[in-house]
Design an enzyme around this catalytic site. Structure first.
Site, PDB file in Angstrom:
ATOM      1  N   PHE A   1       7.119 -12.575  -2.362  1.00 43.12           N
ATOM      2  CA  PHE A   1       7.063 -12.382  -0.911  1.00 43.12           C
ATOM      3  C   PHE A   1       5.646 -12.157  -0.378  1.00 43.12           C
ATOM      4  O   PHE A   1       5.453 -11.996   0.822  1.00 43.12           O
ATOM      5  CB  PHE A   1       7.954 -11.197  -0.491  1.00 43.12           C
ATOM      6  CG  PHE A   1       7.582  -9.888  -1.140  1.00 43.12           C
ATOM      7  CD1 PHE A   1       6.530  -9.116  -0.660  1.00 43.12           C
ATOM      8  CD2 PHE A   1       8.285  -9.425  -2.249  1.00 43.12           C
ATOM      9  CE1 PHE A   1       6.192  -7.903  -1.261  1.00 43.12           C
ATOM     10  CE2 PHE A   1       7.950  -8.218  -2.851  1.00 43.12           C
ATOM     11  CZ  PHE A   1       6.899  -7.459  -2.352  1.00 43.12           C
TER      12      PHE A   1
ATOM     13  N   ARG B   1       7.091   9.718   5.228  1.00 43.87           N
ATOM     14  CA  ARG B   1       8.043   8.854   4.517  1.00 43.87           C
ATOM     15  C   ARG B   1       9.481   9.221   4.910  1.00 43.87           C
ATOM     16  O   ARG B   1      10.327   8.344   5.060  1.00 43.87           O
ATOM     17  CB  ARG B   1       7.809   8.901   3.018  1.00 43.87           C
ATOM     18  CG  ARG B   1       6.436   8.252   2.669  1.00 43.87           C
ATOM     19  CD  ARG B   1       6.212   8.038   1.211  1.00 43.87           C
ATOM     20  NE  ARG B   1       7.029   6.978   0.655  1.00 43.87           N
ATOM     21  CZ  ARG B   1       6.851   5.665   0.860  1.00 43.87           C
ATOM     22  NH1 ARG B   1       5.894   5.231   1.651  1.00 43.87           N
ATOM     23  NH2 ARG B   1       7.628   4.795   0.280  1.00 43.87           N
TER      24      ARG B   1
ATOM     25  N   ARG C   1      12.964   3.594  11.082  1.00 41.59           N
ATOM     26  CA  ARG C   1      13.550   2.311  10.683  1.00 41.59           C
ATOM     27  C   ARG C   1      15.003   2.174  11.114  1.00 41.59           C
ATOM     28  O   ARG C   1      15.438   1.076  11.469  1.00 41.59           O
ATOM     29  CB  ARG C   1      13.386   2.109   9.178  1.00 41.59           C
ATOM     30  CG  ARG C   1      11.920   1.830   8.819  1.00 41.59           C
ATOM     31  CD  ARG C   1      11.706   1.704   7.347  1.00 41.59           C
ATOM     32  NE  ARG C   1      10.341   1.260   7.043  1.00 41.59           N
ATOM     33  CZ  ARG C   1       9.726   1.539   5.911  1.00 41.59           C
ATOM     34  NH1 ARG C   1      10.338   2.249   4.970  1.00 41.59           N
ATOM     35  NH2 ARG C   1       8.505   1.113   5.697  1.00 41.59           N
TER      36      ARG C   1
ATOM     37  N   TYR D   1      -2.479  -5.577   0.797  1.00 44.87           N
ATOM     38  CA  TYR D   1      -1.256  -5.792   0.016  1.00 44.87           C
ATOM     39  C   TYR D   1      -1.533  -6.400  -1.359  1.00 44.87           C
ATOM     40  O   TYR D   1      -0.649  -6.978  -1.980  1.00 44.87           O
ATOM     41  CB  TYR D   1      -0.269  -6.659   0.804  1.00 44.87           C
ATOM     42  CG  TYR D   1       0.330  -5.915   1.969  1.00 44.87           C
ATOM     43  CD1 TYR D   1       1.271  -4.911   1.753  1.00 44.87           C
ATOM     44  CD2 TYR D   1      -0.045  -6.186   3.274  1.00 44.87           C
ATOM     45  CE1 TYR D   1       1.821  -4.206   2.812  1.00 44.87           C
ATOM     46  CE2 TYR D   1       0.495  -5.486   4.343  1.00 44.87           C
ATOM     47  CZ  TYR D   1       1.432  -4.498   4.094  1.00 44.87           C
ATOM     48  OH  TYR D   1       1.978  -3.792   5.140  1.00 44.87           O
TER      49      TYR D   1
ATOM     50  N   HIS E   1       4.691   1.016   8.162  1.00 43.51           N
ATOM     51  CA  HIS E   1       4.234   1.233   6.783  1.00 43.51           C
ATOM     52  C   HIS E   1       3.707   2.655   6.726  1.00 43.51           C
ATOM     53  O   HIS E   1       3.094   3.131   7.680  1.00 43.51           O
ATOM     54  CB  HIS E   1       3.086   0.273   6.421  1.00 43.51           C
ATOM     55  CG  HIS E   1       2.302   0.737   5.227  1.00 43.51           C
ATOM     56  ND1 HIS E   1       2.676   0.438   3.943  1.00 43.51           N
ATOM     57  CD2 HIS E   1       1.198   1.526   5.137  1.00 43.51           C
ATOM     58  CE1 HIS E   1       1.813   1.021   3.100  1.00 43.51           C
ATOM     59  NE2 HIS E   1       0.911   1.680   3.805  1.00 43.51           N
TER      60      HIS E   1
ATOM     61  N   ASN F   1      10.416  -4.201   9.121  1.00 43.33           N
ATOM     62  CA  ASN F   1      10.890  -2.816   9.075  1.00 43.33           C
ATOM     63  C   ASN F   1      10.021  -1.857   9.898  1.00 43.33           C
ATOM     64  O   ASN F   1      10.060  -0.655   9.692  1.00 43.33           O
ATOM     65  CB  ASN F   1      11.067  -2.348   7.633  1.00 43.33           C
ATOM     66  CG  ASN F   1       9.770  -2.350   6.850  1.00 43.33           C
ATOM     67  OD1 ASN F   1       8.685  -2.420   7.416  1.00 43.33           O
ATOM     68  ND2 ASN F   1       9.877  -2.257   5.546  1.00 43.33           N
TER      69      ASN F   1
ATOM     70  N   GLU G   1      -6.154   3.702   1.771  1.00 43.12           N
ATOM     71  CA  GLU G   1      -5.707   2.913   2.921  1.00 43.12           C
ATOM     72  C   GLU G   1      -6.440   3.321   4.200  1.00 43.12           C
ATOM     73  O   GLU G   1      -6.838   2.454   4.988  1.00 43.12           O
ATOM     74  CB  GLU G   1      -4.190   3.059   3.086  1.00 43.12           C
ATOM     75  CG  GLU G   1      -3.437   2.399   1.942  1.00 43.12           C
ATOM     76  CD  GLU G   1      -1.934   2.621   1.953  1.00 43.12           C
ATOM     77  OE1 GLU G   1      -1.263   2.023   1.103  1.00 43.12           O
ATOM     78  OE2 GLU G   1      -1.418   3.377   2.806  1.00 43.12           O
TER      79      GLU G   1
ATOM     80  N   LYS H   1       3.946  -2.093  12.590  1.00 38.88           N
ATOM     81  CA  LYS H   1       3.878  -3.512  12.233  1.00 38.88           C
ATOM     82  C   LYS H   1       4.156  -4.453  13.423  1.00 38.88           C
ATOM     83  O   LYS H   1       4.648  -4.017  14.463  1.00 38.88           O
ATOM     84  CB  LYS H   1       4.875  -3.790  11.111  1.00 38.88           C
ATOM     85  CG  LYS H   1       4.546  -3.062   9.817  1.00 38.88           C
ATOM     86  CD  LYS H   1       5.562  -3.410   8.743  1.00 38.88           C
ATOM     87  CE  LYS H   1       5.262  -2.728   7.419  1.00 38.88           C
ATOM     88  NZ  LYS H   1       6.248  -3.119   6.389  1.00 38.88           N
TER      89      LYS H   1
ATOM     90  N   THR I   1      13.386   1.618   3.356  1.00 36.13           N
ATOM     91  CA  THR I   1      12.827   0.296   3.655  1.00 36.13           C
ATOM     92  C   THR I   1      13.866  -0.608   4.317  1.00 36.13           C
ATOM     93  O   THR I   1      13.570  -1.326   5.261  1.00 36.13           O
ATOM     94  CB  THR I   1      12.297  -0.363   2.366  1.00 36.13           C
ATOM     95  OG1 THR I   1      11.337   0.509   1.781  1.00 36.13           O
ATOM     96  CG2 THR I   1      11.644  -1.705   2.650  1.00 36.13           C
TER      97      THR I   1
END
Length: 139
Positions: free
Chosen positions: A58, A86, A103, A50, A116, A113, A127, A10, A92
């Site tokens: 948000f 993950r 993270r 998203y 993704h 964070n 995705e 990100k 998160t």
């Protein structure tokens, strides 16, 4: 079983030049980066990606954040790639993330964070298809 999953590094991470450090953590976890592209996500791409959060308070902030600077979209491959990535990402909220996770090491906050990752094989396929053609993926 070898699987593929989708990852985004990100804006908060790319702006701090963390792509290499994050890639090293991904590879150390036994995942291969089989496709990678640095892009500036368009508003439309972020809104589509998203869409599941469209009704959440948000959503607008998330779209704005994801289009604020370049991101690195990736296809990762390896045994149980979805679950493994993950685990490597961590919780998160970086405060809750385990030591040694992306993270814990790099995220600034719940919102910023750093990464993704797909939450299921089904979503990984969807995705990946949003950002890559099959010919882009070199396994």
């Amino acid at each position: 079983m070898t699987e593929r999953t989708f990852s985004i590094i990100k804006p908060d991470a790319t702006q701090r030049n963390l792509t290499g450090a994050i890639n090293a953590m991904i590879e150390a976890a036994g995942l291969r980066i089989v496709a990678q592209r640095r892009i500036l996500m368009t508003k439309e791409q972020a809104e589509d990606f998203y869409d599941v959060h469209r009704e959440r308070p948000f959503y607008g902030e998330l779209v704005e954040f994801m289009t604020s600077a370049p991101v690195v979209v990736q296809v990762l491959e390896g045994p149980n790639a979805v679950v493994r990535y993950r685990e490597v990402m961590g919780a998160t909220n970086p405060a809750d993330a385990a030591e040694g996770t992306i993270r814990k090491a790099h995220a600034l906050s719940v919102g910023e964070n750093s990464v993704h990752g797909s939450d299921s094989l089904e979503n990984a396929k969807i995705e990946i298809a949003q950002f890559f053609d099959e010919g882009d993926i070199v396994g």
